[in-house]
Design a protein around this motif. Structure first.
Motif, PDB file in Angstrom:
ATOM      1  N   GLY A   1      -3.419   1.312 -12.896  1.00  0.00           N
ATOM      2  CA  GLY A   1      -3.458   1.432 -14.361  1.00  0.00           C
ATOM      3  C   GLY A   1      -2.574   1.774 -15.164  1.00  0.00           C
ATOM      4  N   ALA A   2      -2.388   1.879 -16.468  1.00  0.00           N
ATOM      5  CA  ALA A   2      -1.478   1.696 -17.245  1.00  0.00           C
ATOM      6  C   ALA A   2      -0.577   3.083 -17.190  1.00  0.00           C
TER       7      ALA A   2
ATOM      8  N   ASP B   1       3.279   3.950 -17.803  1.00  0.00           N
ATOM      9  CA  ASP B   1       3.750   4.851 -19.030  1.00  0.00           C
ATOM     10  C   ASP B   1       4.740   5.996 -18.356  1.00  0.00           C
ATOM     11  N   ARG B   2       4.364   6.685 -17.226  1.00  0.00           N
ATOM     12  CA  ARG B   2       4.996   7.790 -16.570  1.00  0.00           C
ATOM     13  C   ARG B   2       6.449   7.283 -16.473  1.00  0.00           C
ATOM     14  N   LEU B   3       6.679   5.962 -16.055  1.00  0.00           N
ATOM     15  CA  LEU B   3       8.006   5.804 -15.551  1.00  0.00           C
ATOM     16  C   LEU B   3       8.994   5.483 -16.970  1.00  0.00           C
TER      17      LEU B   3
ATOM     18  N   MET C   1       3.342   5.873  -2.724  1.00  0.00           N
ATOM     19  CA  MET C   1       4.572   6.722  -3.229  1.00  0.00           C
ATOM     20  C   MET C   1       4.511   6.626  -4.827  1.00  0.00           C
ATOM     21  N   LEU C   2       4.179   5.681  -5.740  1.00  0.00           N
ATOM     22  CA  LEU C   2       4.444   5.729  -6.863  1.00  0.00           C
ATOM     23  C   LEU C   2       3.139   6.735  -7.614  1.00  0.00           C
ATOM     24  N   LYS C   3       2.036   6.451  -6.889  1.00  0.00           N
ATOM     25  CA  LYS C   3       1.007   7.432  -7.435  1.00  0.00           C
ATOM     26  C   LYS C   3       1.242   9.032  -7.296  1.00  0.00           C
ATOM     27  N   GLU C   4       2.150   9.219  -6.091  1.00  0.00           N
ATOM     28  CA  GLU C   4       2.595  10.671  -5.656  1.00  0.00           C
ATOM     29  C   GLU C   4       3.566  11.148  -6.472  1.00  0.00           C
TER      30      GLU C   4
ATOM     31  N   ARG D   1       0.827  -1.235  -0.043  1.00  0.00           N
ATOM     32  CA  ARG D   1      -0.059   0.053   0.000  1.00  0.00           C
ATOM     33  C   ARG D   1       0.754   1.398  -0.012  1.00  0.00           C
ATOM     34  N   LYS D   2       1.947   1.081   0.993  1.00  0.00           N
ATOM     35  CA  LYS D   2       2.713   2.422   0.711  1.00  0.00           C
ATOM     36  C   LYS D   2       3.782   2.689  -0.466  1.00  0.00           C
ATOM     37  N   ALA D   3       3.894   1.326  -0.807  1.00  0.00           N
ATOM     38  CA  ALA D   3       4.445   1.348  -2.379  1.00  0.00           C
ATOM     39  C   ALA D   3       3.722   2.016  -3.469  1.00  0.00           C
TER      40      ALA D   3
END
Length: 235
Positions: free
Chosen positions: A214-215, A219-221, A179-182, A174-176
């Motif tokens: 979601g994709a 895509d951002r990475l 952090m990725l979403k942010e 959940r934390k990971a």
């Protein structure tokens, strides 16, 4: 997707113990659809000189190349290092040799202790010298330092790499994902060392990320990779 952090070169650190293990790891990445690999063996300044490290890395890489048979069947490989923080790193003139091939990206392993102002100050010097630090497996330090220290570190001119296990563990997933979403994570890696206890696992982590976020998160990475890591690699 690029696996930014791995230890599959044989006999150079605590990663792969043989060419056979290295080939098995490469096959696992291929099956998972990983498109590029960064070979980042450990570099410890108190045990090695950059020149000796680079000779050993080249020899280990050559041994894998010779055993591949059909190199085009495997993901392209970029050579780099996971550099453990050392006193004086902020002024070291040898660091460019340890950056990821064709880039100014330096995978930096911070000490597994509380970080002092001096340590943070040395890391802050690196971008001024044209070196872009990428903090390896930031998740391992989150409970070792006060929150204000972590926040200060992550607000510096530094990029963040997280391991696949951060997403795959029920305790930290959940934390990971948050952090990725942010957009606080910039690179992902398996930190794979072998085919047993620390096998390549970036593929399953990417599947989980796409399912949960979601994709667009993938895509951002990928967009950041294309910007910061040009070229295909050594194969």
């Amino acid at each position: 997707m690029t696996d930014f952090h791995s230890h599959f070169l044989p006999g150079i650190d605590d990663g792969s113990d043989s060419v056979e293990t290295s080939l098995a790891m490469l096959e696992a990445w291929r099956r998972q659809g990983i498109e590029r690999l960064c070979a980042t063996p450990h570099f410890y300044a108190d045990r090695n000189t950059p020149e000796r490290f680079l000779r050993r890395r080249a020899a280990a890489f050559q041994s894998v190349l010779e055993a591949m048979g059909s190199p085009e069947a495997y993901p392209p490989i970029l050579l780099g290092a996971e550099v453990r923080f050392f006193d004086g790193i902020g002024a070291s003139r040898e660091l460019p040799q340890l950056c990821l091939q064709g880039t100014n990206l330096l995978l930096l392993e911070m000490p597994f202790t509380r970080w002092s102002d001096r340590m943070l100050g040395e890391v802050a010097e690196l971008p001024h010298r044209g070196i872009q630090p990428v903090a390896a497996h930031i998740e391992r330090y989150l409970d070792l330092n006060p929150k204000k220290t972590i926040e200060r570190f992550m607000s510096m001119d530094i990029l963040i790499q997280c391991n696949a296990e951060f997403f795959l563990s029920r305790r930290t997933a959940r934390k990971a994902l948050r952090m990725l979403k942010e957009e606080r994570i910039h690179f992902l890696g398996s930190d794979a060392h072998n085919m047993s206890s620390r096998a390549p696992d970036l593929g399953p982590a990417l599947e989980l990320i796409e399912r949960k976020l979601g994709a667009y998160a993938i895509d951002r990475l990928l967009e950041l990779e294309e910007l910061l890591i040009p070229g295909e690699g050594s194969l």
